[in-house]
Write an enzyme that holds these catalytic residues in place. Structure first.
Site, PDB file in Angstrom:
ATOM      1  N   ASP A   1      34.898 -25.708   4.152  1.00  0.00           N
ATOM      2  CA  ASP A   1      36.165 -24.976   4.080  1.00  0.00           C
ATOM      3  C   ASP A   1      36.041 -24.072   2.858  1.00  0.00           C
ATOM      4  OD1 ASP A   1      38.690 -24.029   3.507  1.00  0.00           O
ATOM      5  OD2 ASP A   1      39.703 -25.909   4.040  1.00  0.00           O
ATOM      6  N   VAL A   2      36.054 -22.764   3.083  1.00  0.00           N
ATOM      7  CA  VAL A   2      35.769 -21.833   1.981  1.00  0.00           C
ATOM      8  C   VAL A   2      36.827 -21.856   0.878  1.00  0.00           C
ATOM      9  CG1 VAL A   2      34.343 -20.255   3.350  1.00  0.00           C
ATOM     10  CG2 VAL A   2      36.828 -19.878   3.232  1.00  0.00           C
TER      11      VAL A   2
ATOM     12  N   THR B   1      36.223 -10.504  19.466  1.00  0.00           N
ATOM     13  CA  THR B   1      36.000 -11.895  19.052  1.00  0.00           C
ATOM     14  C   THR B   1      37.302 -12.674  19.285  1.00  0.00           C
ATOM     15  OG1 THR B   1      36.826 -11.603  16.810  1.00  0.00           O
ATOM     16  CG2 THR B   1      34.480 -11.128  17.153  1.00  0.00           C
TER      17      THR B   1
ATOM     18  N   VAL C   1      36.962  -5.754  16.750  1.00  0.00           N
ATOM     19  CA  VAL C   1      35.748  -6.311  17.334  1.00  0.00           C
ATOM     20  C   VAL C   1      36.164  -7.351  18.373  1.00  0.00           C
ATOM     21  CG1 VAL C   1      33.544  -7.451  16.819  1.00  0.00           C
ATOM     22  CG2 VAL C   1      34.668  -6.068  15.053  1.00  0.00           C
TER      23      VAL C   1
ATOM     24  N   LYS D   1      42.472  -7.805   2.925  1.00  0.00           N
ATOM     25  CA  LYS D   1      41.251  -6.998   3.006  1.00  0.00           C
ATOM     26  C   LYS D   1      41.235  -5.935   1.895  1.00  0.00           C
ATOM     27  CE  LYS D   1      39.381  -9.392   6.236  1.00  0.00           C
ATOM     28  NZ  LYS D   1      38.163 -10.186   6.021  1.00  0.00           N
TER      29      LYS D   1
ATOM     30  N   ASP E   1      31.054 -23.613   8.404  1.00  0.00           N
ATOM     31  CA  ASP E   1      32.352 -23.330   9.037  1.00  0.00           C
ATOM     32  C   ASP E   1      33.188 -24.611   8.971  1.00  0.00           C
ATOM     33  OD1 ASP E   1      34.374 -22.610  11.205  1.00  0.00           O
ATOM     34  OD2 ASP E   1      33.070 -20.881  11.380  1.00  0.00           O
TER      35      ASP E   1
ATOM     36  N   TYR F   1      47.226  -9.867   6.472  1.00  0.00           N
ATOM     37  CA  TYR F   1      45.781  -9.734   6.729  1.00  0.00           C
ATOM     38  C   TYR F   1      45.256  -8.459   6.071  1.00  0.00           C
ATOM     39  CZ  TYR F   1      41.430  -8.912   9.269  1.00  0.00           C
ATOM     40  OH  TYR F   1      40.117  -8.659   9.591  1.00  0.00           O
TER      41      TYR F   1
ATOM     42  N   ASN G   1      32.044 -14.259   5.337  1.00  0.00           N
ATOM     43  CA  ASN G   1      32.558 -13.770   6.619  1.00  0.00           C
ATOM     44  C   ASN G   1      33.811 -14.512   7.094  1.00  0.00           C
ATOM     45  OD1 ASN G   1      32.196 -12.623   9.529  1.00  0.00           O
ATOM     46  ND2 ASN G   1      32.107 -14.858   9.780  1.00  0.00           N
TER      47      ASN G   1
HETATM   48  N1  LIG Z   1      37.397  -9.199  14.905  1.00  0.00           N
HETATM   49  C1  LIG Z   1      37.737  -8.082  14.291  1.00  0.00           C
HETATM   50  O1  LIG Z   1      38.320  -7.168  14.896  1.00  0.00           O
HETATM   51  C2  LIG Z   1      37.395  -7.877  12.833  1.00  0.00           C
HETATM   52  C3  LIG Z   1      37.498  -6.576  12.324  1.00  0.00           C
HETATM   53  C4  LIG Z   1      37.219  -6.380  10.975  1.00  0.00           C
HETATM   54  C5  LIG Z   1      36.852  -7.432  10.179  1.00  0.00           C
HETATM   55  N2  LIG Z   1      36.772  -8.691  10.708  1.00  0.00           N
HETATM   56  C6  LIG Z   1      36.419  -9.775   9.809  1.00  0.00           C
HETATM   57  O2  LIG Z   1      35.227 -10.383  10.256  1.00  0.00           O
HETATM   58  C7  LIG Z   1      35.226 -11.763   9.865  1.00  0.00           C
HETATM   59  C8  LIG Z   1      34.888 -12.633  11.066  1.00  0.00           C
HETATM   60  O3  LIG Z   1      35.894 -12.479  12.031  1.00  0.00           O
HETATM   61  P1  LIG Z   1      35.660 -12.725  13.591  1.00  0.00           P
HETATM   62  O4  LIG Z   1      36.244 -11.569  14.284  1.00  0.00           O
HETATM   63  O5  LIG Z   1      34.265 -13.111  13.855  1.00  0.00           O
HETATM   64  O6  LIG Z   1      36.669 -13.949  13.820  1.00  0.00           O
HETATM   65  P2  LIG Z   1      36.467 -15.390  14.493  1.00  0.00           P
HETATM   66  O7  LIG Z   1      37.831 -15.950  14.578  1.00  0.00           O
HETATM   67  O8  LIG Z   1      35.638 -15.284  15.727  1.00  0.00           O
HETATM   68  O9  LIG Z   1      35.588 -16.173  13.413  1.00  0.00           O
HETATM   69  C9  LIG Z   1      36.098 -16.574  12.172  1.00  0.00           C
HETATM   70  C10 LIG Z   1      35.428 -17.880  11.799  1.00  0.00           C
HETATM   71  O10 LIG Z   1      35.909 -18.270  10.504  1.00  0.00           O
HETATM   72  C11 LIG Z   1      36.078 -19.681  10.547  1.00  0.00           C
HETATM   73  N3  LIG Z   1      37.006 -20.134   9.505  1.00  0.00           N
HETATM   74  C12 LIG Z   1      38.353 -20.039   9.498  1.00  0.00           C
HETATM   75  N4  LIG Z   1      38.853 -20.632   8.396  1.00  0.00           N
HETATM   76  C13 LIG Z   1      37.782 -21.083   7.686  1.00  0.00           C
HETATM   77  C14 LIG Z   1      37.653 -21.760   6.459  1.00  0.00           C
HETATM   78  N5  LIG Z   1      38.733 -22.109   5.724  1.00  0.00           N
HETATM   79  N6  LIG Z   1      36.414 -22.068   6.017  1.00  0.00           N
HETATM   80  C15 LIG Z   1      35.319 -21.742   6.750  1.00  0.00           C
HETATM   81  N7  LIG Z   1      35.381 -21.103   7.930  1.00  0.00           N
HETATM   82  C16 LIG Z   1      36.612 -20.770   8.392  1.00  0.00           C
HETATM   83  C17 LIG Z   1      36.597 -19.977  11.942  1.00  0.00           C
HETATM   84  O11 LIG Z   1      36.439 -21.345  12.284  1.00  0.00           O
HETATM   85  C18 LIG Z   1      35.744 -19.027  12.774  1.00  0.00           C
HETATM   86  O12 LIG Z   1      34.557 -19.647  13.205  1.00  0.00           O
HETATM   87  C19 LIG Z   1      36.609 -12.043   9.269  1.00  0.00           C
HETATM   88  O13 LIG Z   1      36.535 -11.985   7.852  1.00  0.00           O
HETATM   89  C20 LIG Z   1      37.439 -10.899   9.791  1.00  0.00           C
HETATM   90  O14 LIG Z   1      38.524 -10.617   8.957  1.00  0.00           O
HETATM   91  C21 LIG Z   1      37.021  -8.934  12.027  1.00  0.00           C
END
Ligand SMILES: NC(=O)c1ccc[n+]([C@@H]2O[C@H](COP(=O)([O-])OP(=O)(O)OC[C@H]3O[C@@H](n4cnc5c(N)ncnc54)[C@H](O)[C@@H]3O)[C@@H](O)[C@H]2O)c1
Length: 255
Positions: A56-57, A182, A180, A151, A34, A147, A82
């Site tokens: 950093d991805v 989060t 979700v 996706k 992360d 966003y 993720n």
């Molecule tokens: N939360 C939702 O409702 C939801 C729904 C569908 C899909 N998603 C997807 O699930 C995945 C995780 O989301 P989440 O809800 O856990 O969000 P979150 O914000 O809790 O976690 C995302 C993480 O990605 C990290 N991150 C951001 N930029 C980064 C980078 N450049 N390099 C490495 N890490 C980086 C952040 O520091 C964080 O820890 C995402 O791809 C999101 O699009 C989330």
């Protein structure tokens, strides 16, 4: 026999953190990466045998370094792309640099992850890639336009690589959760979240992700909706005409 390995991006919080803990509990060697150092410290404190590191991805050099350090034997069983970011609200209110960053992290980050991990996955029998897609890839989402567009890109990349990498014995699939609980959904300014609410936890998604990677469990399914709402919307979108899909999404995402 050595333990199977899983490499999770965006693992400092939310779904990534829950996924890292889920695989660690099942005996996997887990790499949790992360940009958030303090979130990674908290994860390492919760489960000391998880390998954590800054990645950093969007940085291909950083991908190469992280993978070579985590996979010294040149093998990787599962890559979980993720990491993701989001901005909500009217499209024009979000600065262009932020739109660009959303595309970079969500799309370029996933592309670079697949590309960088390819040789490790190819050397590992039965390797898998799990991409975090979203129910926002069913129909473009008002207030989440960029966003949602990213996706759709993750959806396309997953479909293409699932076809391309079958010959290398690499399985590629995507998870499609609806909202979700989060950090991502805190203070989200989008009609859909007000209409639908939040009914999933990060642990729910991590459990579904882990179950989906078990051999023989509905392999061949490229997209897996998570949660009853995502399952209903995905199924309905398959069999309803485009005009009806638009009307349904207009209603769900109303302000
Ligand atoms: N939360 C939702 O409702 C939801 C729904 C569908 C899909 N998603 C997807 O699930 C995945 C995780 O989301 P989440 O809800 O856990 O969000 P979150 O914000 O809790 O976690 C995302 C993480 O990605 C990290 N991150 C951001 N930029 C980064 C980078 N450049 N390099 C490495 N890490 C980086 C952040 O520091 C964080 O820890 C995402 O791809 C999101 O699009 C989330």
């Amino acid at each position: 026999m050595s333990r199977p390995s899983v490499f999770v991006t965006g693992a400092a919080s939310g779904i990534g953190r829950a996924t890292a803990l889920q695989f660690a509990r099942h005996g996997y060697r887990v790499g949790a990466f992360d940009v958030d150092a303090s979130g990674l410290d908290s994860l390492a404190a919760a489960q000391s045998d998880i390998v954590t590191g800054i990645l950093d991805v969007t940085d291909s050099g950083a991908w190469a370094r992280a993978l070579s350090e985590f996979c010294p034997d040149g093998r990787l069983d599962i890559l979980v792309n993720n990491a993701g970011i989001l901005s909500s609200g009217p499209f024009e209110d979000t600065p262009p640099e932020r739109h660009r960053r959303i595309v970079d992290v969500n799309v370029t980050g996933t592309v670079l992850g697949c590309h960088s991990a390819f040789e490790y996955l190819r050397r590992t029998p039965g390797a898998q890639v799990v991409n975090l897609c979203s129910a926002s890839a069913i129909y473009g989402q008002r207030d989440l336009a960029t966003y949602s567009a990213t996706k759709f890109a993750v959806r396309g990349l997953t479909e293409a690589l699932e076809l391309e990498w079958g010959r290398h014995d690499i399985r590629v699939f995507a998870l499609w959760p609806v909202f979700v609980d989060t950090a991502m959904t805190q203070n989200m300014n989008a009609g859909a979240i007000r209409t639908l609410g939040i009914h999933l936890t990060a642990d729910d998604v991590a459990a579904e992700l882990y179950a989906a990677t078990r051999p023989g469990r509905a392999w061949g399914r490229v997209h897996r909706a998570v949660g009853w709402q995502a399952r209903v919307f995905a199924a309905a979108a398959q069999c309803s005409p485009a005009r009806l899909n638009r009307l349904a999404n207009q209603w769900v995402t109303r302000r």
